[in-house]
Design a protein around this motif. Structure first.
Motif, PDB file in Angstrom:
ATOM      1  N   GLN A   1     -12.122 -15.378  11.921  1.00 24.44           N
ATOM      2  CA  GLN A   1     -10.353 -15.336  11.036  1.00 24.44           C
ATOM      3  C   GLN A   1     -10.295 -15.046   9.251  1.00 24.44           C
ATOM      4  O   GLN A   1      -9.322 -14.030   9.143  1.00 24.44           O
ATOM      5  N   ALA A   2     -11.463 -15.406   8.278  1.00 21.70           N
ATOM      6  CA  ALA A   2     -11.176 -14.515   7.650  1.00 21.70           C
ATOM      7  C   ALA A   2     -11.342 -12.647   7.537  1.00 21.70           C
ATOM      8  O   ALA A   2     -10.183 -12.452   6.499  1.00 21.70           O
ATOM      9  N   VAL A   3     -12.132 -12.125   7.872  1.00 25.63           N
ATOM     10  CA  VAL A   3     -11.909 -11.146   8.791  1.00 25.63           C
ATOM     11  C   VAL A   3     -10.420 -11.285   8.364  1.00 25.63           C
ATOM     12  O   VAL A   3     -10.066 -10.099   8.307  1.00 25.63           O
ATOM     13  N   GLU A   4     -10.355 -11.334   9.544  1.00 29.71           N
ATOM     14  CA  GLU A   4      -8.925 -10.532  10.705  1.00 29.71           C
ATOM     15  C   GLU A   4      -8.202 -10.010   9.412  1.00 29.71           C
ATOM     16  O   GLU A   4      -7.283  -9.855   9.720  1.00 29.71           O
ATOM     17  N   THR A   5      -7.800 -12.223   8.945  1.00 28.19           N
ATOM     18  CA  THR A   5      -7.051 -11.919   8.137  1.00 28.19           C
ATOM     19  C   THR A   5      -6.721 -10.902   6.904  1.00 28.19           C
ATOM     20  O   THR A   5      -5.729 -10.800   6.255  1.00 28.19           O
ATOM     21  N   GLY A   6      -8.003 -10.708   6.195  1.00 26.90           N
ATOM     22  CA  GLY A   6      -7.938 -10.254   4.995  1.00 26.90           C
ATOM     23  C   GLY A   6      -8.156  -8.330   5.893  1.00 26.90           C
ATOM     24  O   GLY A   6      -6.887  -7.683   4.411  1.00 26.90           O
ATOM     25  N   VAL A   7      -8.435  -8.227   6.751  1.00 24.53           N
ATOM     26  CA  VAL A   7      -8.195  -6.595   7.343  1.00 24.53           C
ATOM     27  C   VAL A   7      -6.458  -6.311   7.334  1.00 24.53           C
ATOM     28  O   VAL A   7      -5.681  -5.631   7.474  1.00 24.53           O
ATOM     29  N   GLU A   8      -5.674  -7.675   7.839  1.00 27.37           N
ATOM     30  CA  GLU A   8      -4.526  -7.748   8.454  1.00 27.37           C
ATOM     31  C   GLU A   8      -3.641  -6.844   7.134  1.00 27.37           C
ATOM     32  O   GLU A   8      -2.513  -6.449   6.945  1.00 27.37           O
ATOM     33  N   THR A   9      -4.226  -8.076   5.554  1.00 35.01           N
ATOM     34  CA  THR A   9      -3.485  -7.644   4.891  1.00 35.01           C
ATOM     35  C   THR A   9      -3.621  -6.216   3.942  1.00 35.01           C
ATOM     36  O   THR A   9      -3.052  -6.189   3.365  1.00 35.01           O
ATOM     37  N   LEU A  10      -4.511  -5.533   4.348  1.00 30.05           N
ATOM     38  CA  LEU A  10      -5.476  -5.073   3.804  1.00 30.05           C
ATOM     39  C   LEU A  10      -4.496  -3.753   4.210  1.00 30.05           C
ATOM     40  O   LEU A  10      -3.729  -2.528   3.630  1.00 30.05           O
ATOM     41  N   TYR A  11      -4.035  -3.624   5.600  1.00 31.61           N
ATOM     42  CA  TYR A  11      -3.271  -2.237   6.426  1.00 31.61           C
ATOM     43  C   TYR A  11      -2.486  -2.225   6.249  1.00 31.61           C
ATOM     44  O   TYR A  11      -1.530  -1.427   6.248  1.00 31.61           O
ATOM     45  N   ARG A  12      -1.501  -4.033   6.228  1.00 33.78           N
ATOM     46  CA  ARG A  12      -0.011  -4.020   6.142  1.00 33.78           C
ATOM     47  C   ARG A  12       0.077  -3.045   4.270  1.00 33.78           C
ATOM     48  O   ARG A  12       1.093  -2.764   4.437  1.00 33.78           O
ATOM     49  N   ASP A  13      -1.043  -3.716   3.757  1.00 37.31           N
ATOM     50  CA  ASP A  13      -0.540  -3.077   1.735  1.00 37.31           C
ATOM     51  C   ASP A  13      -1.084  -1.984   1.899  1.00 37.31           C
ATOM     52  O   ASP A  13       0.311  -0.500   0.784  1.00 37.31           O
ATOM     53  N   MET A  14      -1.919  -0.987   2.921  1.00 36.24           N
ATOM     54  CA  MET A  14      -1.857   0.299   3.072  1.00 36.24           C
ATOM     55  C   MET A  14      -0.535   0.843   3.776  1.00 36.24           C
ATOM     56  O   MET A  14      -0.056   2.168   3.252  1.00 36.24           O
ATOM     57  N   ILE A  15      -0.079  -0.326   4.567  1.00 36.08           N
ATOM     58  CA  ILE A  15       2.024   0.267   5.146  1.00 36.08           C
ATOM     59  C   ILE A  15       2.114   1.004   4.392  1.00 36.08           C
ATOM     60  O   ILE A  15       3.133   1.647   3.922  1.00 36.08           O
ATOM     61  N   ILE A  16       2.599  -0.526   3.667  1.00 37.16           N
ATOM     62  CA  ILE A  16       3.649  -0.090   2.173  1.00 37.16           C
ATOM     63  C   ILE A  16       3.537   0.851   1.434  1.00 37.16           C
ATOM     64  O   ILE A  16       4.132   1.292   1.185  1.00 37.16           O
ATOM     65  N   SER A  17       2.425   0.922   1.026  1.00 39.69           N
ATOM     66  CA  SER A  17       1.296   2.365   0.389  1.00 39.69           C
ATOM     67  C   SER A  17       2.379   3.608   0.711  1.00 39.69           C
ATOM     68  O   SER A  17       2.334   4.038  -0.380  1.00 39.69           O
ATOM     69  N   GLN A  18       1.318   3.865   1.373  1.00 38.16           N
ATOM     70  CA  GLN A  18       1.989   4.891   2.561  1.00 38.16           C
ATOM     71  C   GLN A  18       3.644   5.070   2.842  1.00 38.16           C
ATOM     72  O   GLN A  18       4.246   6.406   2.854  1.00 38.16           O
ATOM     73  N   TYR A  19       4.450   3.654   2.712  1.00 45.10           N
ATOM     74  CA  TYR A  19       5.990   4.352   3.719  1.00 45.10           C
ATOM     75  C   TYR A  19       6.528   4.618   1.740  1.00 45.10           C
ATOM     76  O   TYR A  19       7.646   5.013   1.418  1.00 45.10           O
ATOM     77  N   LEU A  20       5.898   4.479   0.182  1.00 49.04           N
ATOM     78  CA  LEU A  20       6.378   4.254  -1.184  1.00 49.04           C
ATOM     79  C   LEU A  20       5.919   5.109  -1.803  1.00 49.04           C
ATOM     80  O   LEU A  20       6.947   5.706  -2.026  1.00 49.04           O
ATOM     81  N   ASP A  21       4.918   5.908  -0.674  1.00 47.76           N
ATOM     82  CA  ASP A  21       4.402   6.977  -1.008  1.00 47.76           C
ATOM     83  C   ASP A  21       5.208   8.124  -0.562  1.00 47.76           C
ATOM     84  O   ASP A  21       5.683   9.515  -0.892  1.00 47.76           O
TER      85      ASP A  21
END
Length: 84
Positions: free
Chosen positions: A27-47
């Motif tokens: 669960q910790a890995v899944e939560t961490g990956v989801e957070t990292l993926y969300r941050d990546m999408i936000i970064s790509q959008y802002l860029d």
């Protein structure tokens, strides 16, 4: 509590949740990956690498609206700072 090791925290979570330690880790890995993926999408959008529509498809309109509001507030603060 601040000096607990990761394994102590995993053990405590497992006991509290009534699940195996391996499930806590999964669960910790899944939560961490989801957070990292969300941050990546936000970064790509802002860029500008993703359109607003693509970001909404990935994150939902509410999250993208929050990102837009935060970006607008920061831009306003910077503009104010440059002219103050």
């Amino acid at each position: 509590m601040a000096t607990d090791s990761v394994s102590d925290r995993v053990r405590e979570l497992a006991q509290h949740l009534g699940i195996d330690e391996s499930e806590v880790i999964q669960q910790a890995v899944e939560t961490g990956v989801e957070t990292l993926y969300r941050d990546m999408i936000i970064s790509q959008y802002l860029d500008g690498d993703l359109t607003r529509e693509e970001a909404v498809d990935e994150l939902g309109a509410d999250v993208v609206d929050q990102v837009d509001s935060a970006r607008d507030a920061i831009e306003e603060d910077v503009e104010w700072g440059l002219h103050a």
